[in-house]
Write an enzyme that holds these catalytic residues in place. Structure first.
Site, PDB file in Angstrom:
ATOM      1  N   ARG B 268      -7.399  70.825  77.201  1.00 26.44           N
ATOM      2  CA  ARG B 268      -8.389  71.130  78.229  1.00 26.44           C
ATOM      3  C   ARG B 268      -7.665  71.091  79.568  1.00 26.44           C
ATOM      4  NH1 ARG B 268     -11.404  73.292  75.089  1.00 26.44           N
ATOM      5  NH2 ARG B 268     -13.130  72.257  74.002  1.00 26.44           N
ATOM      6  N   GLU B 297     -11.555  76.867  85.231  1.00 26.42           N
ATOM      7  CA  GLU B 297     -11.748  78.149  84.535  1.00 26.42           C
ATOM      8  C   GLU B 297     -13.240  78.398  84.323  1.00 26.42           C
ATOM      9  OE1 GLU B 297      -9.758  76.644  80.827  1.00 26.42           O
ATOM     10  OE2 GLU B 297     -11.530  77.495  79.848  1.00 26.42           O
ATOM     11  N   HIS B 317      -8.058  81.276  78.054  1.00 25.86           N
ATOM     12  CA  HIS B 317      -8.709  80.441  77.048  1.00 25.86           C
ATOM     13  C   HIS B 317      -9.000  81.240  75.768  1.00 25.86           C
ATOM     14  CE1 HIS B 317     -11.262  76.546  76.599  1.00 25.86           C
ATOM     15  NE2 HIS B 317     -10.680  76.889  75.456  1.00 25.86           N
ATOM     16  N   ILE B 318      -7.925  81.700  75.134  1.00 21.82           N
ATOM     17  CA  ILE B 318      -8.072  82.474  73.900  1.00 21.82           C
ATOM     18  C   ILE B 318      -7.623  81.682  72.673  1.00 21.82           C
ATOM     19  CG2 ILE B 318      -7.881  84.729  75.031  1.00 21.82           C
ATOM     20  CD1 ILE B 318      -4.932  84.837  74.131  1.00 21.82           C
TER      21      ILE B 318
END
Lengths: 354, 354
Positions: B268, B297, B317-318
């Site tokens: 995170r 994000e 964030h994939i």
């Protein structure tokens, strides 16, 4: 007089390139004379022809990129030239029949770049299948804020349970597969220069096959390129560029692939027919591609079709770009050249015999 | 009346999301009523508060991104709420003490995304250490033609013979290491939530340790985060975000790393202190970083320091963005929710106990 070596690109020893240090030492010891192209760009062909034309060159240490070692050049060099040493694994830029005709010995550096190039093959496979190129473009363009997470955003395919086709199963091909074995792939179909023939276990240089066995992953020779096209979720090109492999991935090959498949090229650009690749991507007949090499590099403008297609990841030929690999390549190229001109105490790292 | 479930994001079954199909079936069979947020963007909090405020909600199926499950929300829901099910592995967006206080059961989906997230960890490690971000920028900007090959161009560091530090050695951490074992790394220092404690072999879920053994790679618990900072060439963050791990990679941690090191974050964003990271990169105290997650994000504009630094690779964030992973996550989240509201025939995929 000490043998004369022409070096077509700076190999700064102070930046960690061992080959540069070897040449410097040999020069300081009076064992060779080194004539250097001093710019960090491809050697000027006119300069090279003139320098060779003096008829006193014993060794030529050249690069892959932007240099053609052909009849004209060897004719200019005349009978003094004993060795051509290229700082590269591939040698599609060298006319080997012209070397053979003149009994000029020939060295390459296929060992030092294996790890580095295999890493880029695995990286491109991940980036292309996982749509990282699209993600990076979105971030760079400042579009992430308007692209909030949703369950299907930028979803790609993982490598789990996939069939990987490796075309060119030499050192780089084997090492690339070794990397991918840890990603849960299901099986590998490979082809060596004799398609269909199994890998001789004495040429399984890195014990890739026993590791696959340990992990329960099937690895076997493909019956044909067709089988690789039809069966693979990921096709990795690691073969040398030869008349036989030029445009190996063409419209016909691409008419057989799965629409979810990915093609990765760490070999040489012309192994793929660029137009056919772009058409397959645009028409959704191929999901993605990851390219370290392309036809026409480095003259690839921002509006080149390969750059514009978001499903294609293109990096600027960085396969062997690690300090470790480049230092080792320069060391091996220097050794080949010094051994070839007859300096005592140096042995060939790798001589190509015709 | 059938239990009411609020679903905070579309999970289209026709696009392959199994969880969407499960909810649709249960709804058609009259086993549940599903109230849906229908936009592909974070649920509007006011809408959610109002819907919960009706006091008749039995289950809440939520996402990680953009949703906070806190006191106010649970207070609004009242005593009817039996289960919160998040379609994510991490649950730093959920106030678990507020759930505990109300005896609301809680489900997460830690299993389905392991492979996909580990792949992104390995990909970012390769991209950052091999300077692929810089290479891609150059290609996109049309600079490749003026950037001809030279022996030191874009040279990075390979993963061969490196020490990898894995912070957070659960399923994702172990799988990320398993990927990296094929890249010739020398050893791994890991930390679980009890730093210094060895991994219980019953928790070596994917037989990563025996594979390392087979390959002759040392894997051992780090004595401290300090040791990981000092010894690692690559630090991979795979831990949950907790008060203890917030800003774990801060100015002090970064004062101890090797200048050639790389930090990868698939955990995170707030596990890293962004300002400290940017400073370390700018001052050359850290060579590179690869980030799938960042503080703030998705509101990361193009002029954000993390985007501007060429040595930082940032993807949006994939980590879990594969069809396979997202389908599995939606399936597990739906199961948790259906089991939690008491629909017969459904079992918990993963319940978090307090």
């Amino acid at each position: 007089m000490a043998p004369k070596i022409i070096l077509t690109r700076p190999l700064p020893a102070e930046k960690g390139l061992e080959g540069g240090a070897l040449l410097d030492q040999a020069e300081r010891a009076g064992l060779v004379r080194v004539v250097r192209w001093t710019k960090d760009e491809p050697v000027d062909r006119k300069w090279l022809l003139e320098e060779l034309g003096k008829g006193d060159t014993d060794g030529l240490l050249c690069m892959h990129n932007g240099e053609k070692i052909d009849e004209e050049l060897l004719e200019a060099a005349g009978s003094s030239l004993k060795v051509v040493s290229t700082m590269s694994a591939g040698y599609d830029h060298v006319d080997v029949s012209a070397l053979k005709k003149r009994n000029i010995r020939f060295g390459t550096t296929p060992d030092a770049l294996t790890d580095a190039t295999a890493d880029i093959g695995a990286m491109l496979a991940l980036m292309a299948t996982r749509r990282a190129g699209e993600g990076i473009r979105a971030v760079l363009d400042g579009k992430w804020p308007e692209m909030p997470w949703n369950p299907l955003l930028l979803c790609g395919h993982g490598l789990q349970n996939t069939t990987v086709g490796v075309i060119g199963f030499g050192k780089i091909g084997q090492t690339t597969l070794k990397r991918l074995l840890g990603f849960g792939i299901k099986r590998c179909l490979y082809s060596t220069s004799r398609v269909g023939a199994p890998l001789d276990s004495s040429r399984d240089y890195f014990k890739t096959l026993p590791l696959a066995d340990y992990l329960g992953i099937e690895v076997r020779p493909a019956e044909s390129y067709d089988e690789i096209a039809r069966e693979s979720d990921l096709v990795v090109l690691c073969c040398p560029l030869t008349p036989q492999t030029k445009h190996l991935v063409d419209a016909e090959f691409l008419s057989k692939v799965k629409p979810t498949a990915c093609v990765v090229n760490t070999a040489r650009g012309p192994v793929i027919d660029t137009d056919a690749l772009v058409a397959a991507i645009r028409e959704g007949r191929l999901a993605s591609a990851g390219l370290d090499v392309v036809t026409g590099e480095p003259d690839i403008p921002a509006d080149h079709p390969l750059v514009k297609e978001e499903r294609i990841v293109l990096v600027p030929h960085i396969g062997s770009a690690t300090i470790q690999a480049r230092s080792g390549m320069s060391r091996d190229a220097a050794r080949n050249c010094l051994a070839g001109v007859g300096v005592e105490g140096f042995e060939w790292a790798n001589e190509v015999t015709f």
